[in-house]
Design an enzyme around this catalytic site. Structure first.
Site, PDB file in Angstrom:
ATOM      1  N   GLU A   1      14.437 -12.881  21.527  1.00  0.00           N
ATOM      2  CA  GLU A   1      15.398 -13.992  21.403  1.00  0.00           C
ATOM      3  C   GLU A   1      15.712 -14.569  22.776  1.00  0.00           C
ATOM      4  O   GLU A   1      15.924 -15.771  22.921  1.00  0.00           O
ATOM      5  CB  GLU A   1      16.701 -13.494  20.760  1.00  0.00           C
ATOM      6  CG  GLU A   1      16.548 -12.965  19.347  1.00  0.00           C
ATOM      7  CD  GLU A   1      17.741 -12.124  18.888  1.00  0.00           C
ATOM      8  OE1 GLU A   1      17.999 -12.106  17.678  1.00  0.00           O
ATOM      9  OE2 GLU A   1      18.414 -11.471  19.720  1.00  0.00           O
TER      10      GLU A   1
ATOM     11  N   ASP B   1      17.023 -15.014   7.924  1.00  0.00           N
ATOM     12  CA  ASP B   1      16.916 -14.498   6.547  1.00  0.00           C
ATOM     13  C   ASP B   1      18.165 -14.862   5.759  1.00  0.00           C
ATOM     14  O   ASP B   1      19.211 -15.146   6.347  1.00  0.00           O
ATOM     15  CB  ASP B   1      16.716 -12.974   6.566  1.00  0.00           C
ATOM     16  CG  ASP B   1      17.790 -12.263   7.370  1.00  0.00           C
ATOM     17  OD1 ASP B   1      17.645 -12.172   8.603  1.00  0.00           O
ATOM     18  OD2 ASP B   1      18.804 -11.847   6.774  1.00  0.00           O
TER      19      ASP B   1
HETATM   20  N1  ADE Z   1      19.810 -10.305  12.303  1.00  0.00           N
HETATM   21  C1  ADE Z   1      19.026 -11.154  11.639  1.00  0.00           C
HETATM   22  N2  ADE Z   1      19.209 -11.047  10.305  1.00  0.00           N
HETATM   23  C2  ADE Z   1      20.162 -10.091  10.121  1.00  0.00           C
HETATM   24  C3  ADE Z   1      20.797  -9.521   8.989  1.00  0.00           C
HETATM   25  N3  ADE Z   1      20.493  -9.908   7.759  1.00  0.00           N
HETATM   26  N4  ADE Z   1      21.723  -8.567   9.202  1.00  0.00           N
HETATM   27  C4  ADE Z   1      22.023  -8.165  10.446  1.00  0.00           C
HETATM   28  N5  ADE Z   1      21.476  -8.669  11.547  1.00  0.00           N
HETATM   29  C5  ADE Z   1      20.545  -9.629  11.396  1.00  0.00           C
END
Ligand code: ADE
Length: 267
Positions: free
Chosen positions: A38, A225
């Site tokens: 990142e 996500d």
């Molecule tokens: N980083 C990226 N996606 C995540 C998620 N679903 N939960 C925690 N950290 C994350």
């Protein structure tokens, strides 16, 4: 003696810093990011250089990058690698440690917790969207004892950024932190209760450390996500990490250009 004088001087500087956050002009910006994947695109987009020798010395595992952007001093600090496993130091423990040390070292006017996150479709999140935080909470600290229940949630307000949100067309919402990529049913109930828009693993800890110094803080998080979707987070995360990091690479410099030289009240 000399040692006492030196420590008096640094105590005085520390006191001055602690009292320096009235509506001031932003000149020094500290960005905190857990993962190297990142941080690297962001560091490149901002033209920053690795601090050598390190400004935050070992055994702290973090790495800092510094330079000037849009007339401001900009520092990106990532949390470094785990000694035991070699992977990035994600989660709230390295986040709190790194933030504390980086604020001491760089004395920023503002702290930005940035990186990737899961997004809630029910709050308008889609893959590679970039969110600004309105507040930060923990969803996995359950302590059902009077007083400790509230401590466990550990909620902090983000500095208000209405003009930034509007200027860059960013979505806004509560960022919720926990130390797992997945979630339990109780975590989900708490995330819904706190009206979380994005879920990640660091922001509430960054906010806790920044609050010790009275330093304003907000988050810029891009979505890898969908938390309230159908697929496991790890699958979508790995698939979309590159795309979400690209979104951060584009937006973070714009955020810095917008906030540099402005007063807190103008964000
Ligand atoms: N980083 C990226 N996606 C995540 C998620 N679903 N939960 C925690 N950290 C994350």
């Amino acid at each position: 003696d000399v040692v006492t004088l030196a420590s008096d001087a640094s105590e005085e500087a520390q006191q001055q810093y602690l009292q320096s956050h009235a509506d001031k002009t932003i000149q020094t910006i500290l960005l905190l990011v857990a993962m190297e994947a990142e941080a690297t695109p962001m560091v490149e987009a901002l033209g920053l250089k690795a601090d050598s020798p390190p400004v935050i010395p070992p055994p702290a595992p973090c790495h800092s990058f510094s330079g000037r952007h849009a007339g401001a001093n900009v520092h990106v600090v990532c949390f470094g690698k785990c000694k035991a496993t070699g992977v990035d130091n994600v989660g709230t423990v390295p986040a709190a440690l790194t933030t504390y040390l980086a604020i001491q070292a760089f004395k920023p006017d503002i702290v930005i917790s940035t990186g990737t996150a899961g997004g809630f479709r029910s709050r308008g999140a889609a893959i590679a969207d970039v969110f600004v935080s309105t507040g930060m909470v923990n969803h996995d600290r359950r302590i059902p004892i009077p007083g400790f229940d509230k401590y466990g949630v550990g909620a902090f307000d983000a500095i208000p950024t209405p003009h930034l949100q509007k200027a860059l067309s960013l979505k806004a919402g509560v960022v919720t932190s926990g130390n797992s990529l997945d979630y339990t049913a109780e975590d989900m109930a708490r995330m819904v209760q706190h009206e979380a828009a994005v879920k990640e693993m660091e922001a509430a800890a960054v906010a806790w450390s920044a609050d010790l110094f009275g330093c304003p803080v907000f988050c810029i998080k891009s979505v890898t996500d969908i938390v309230d979707g159908e697929r496991p987070a790890q699958e979508e995360f790995l698939e979309n990490l590159h795309k979400a990091a690209g979104a951060l690479q584009a937006v973070v410099p714009q955020v810095i250009e917008f906030i540099a030289g402005k007063r807190y009240s103008e964000l």
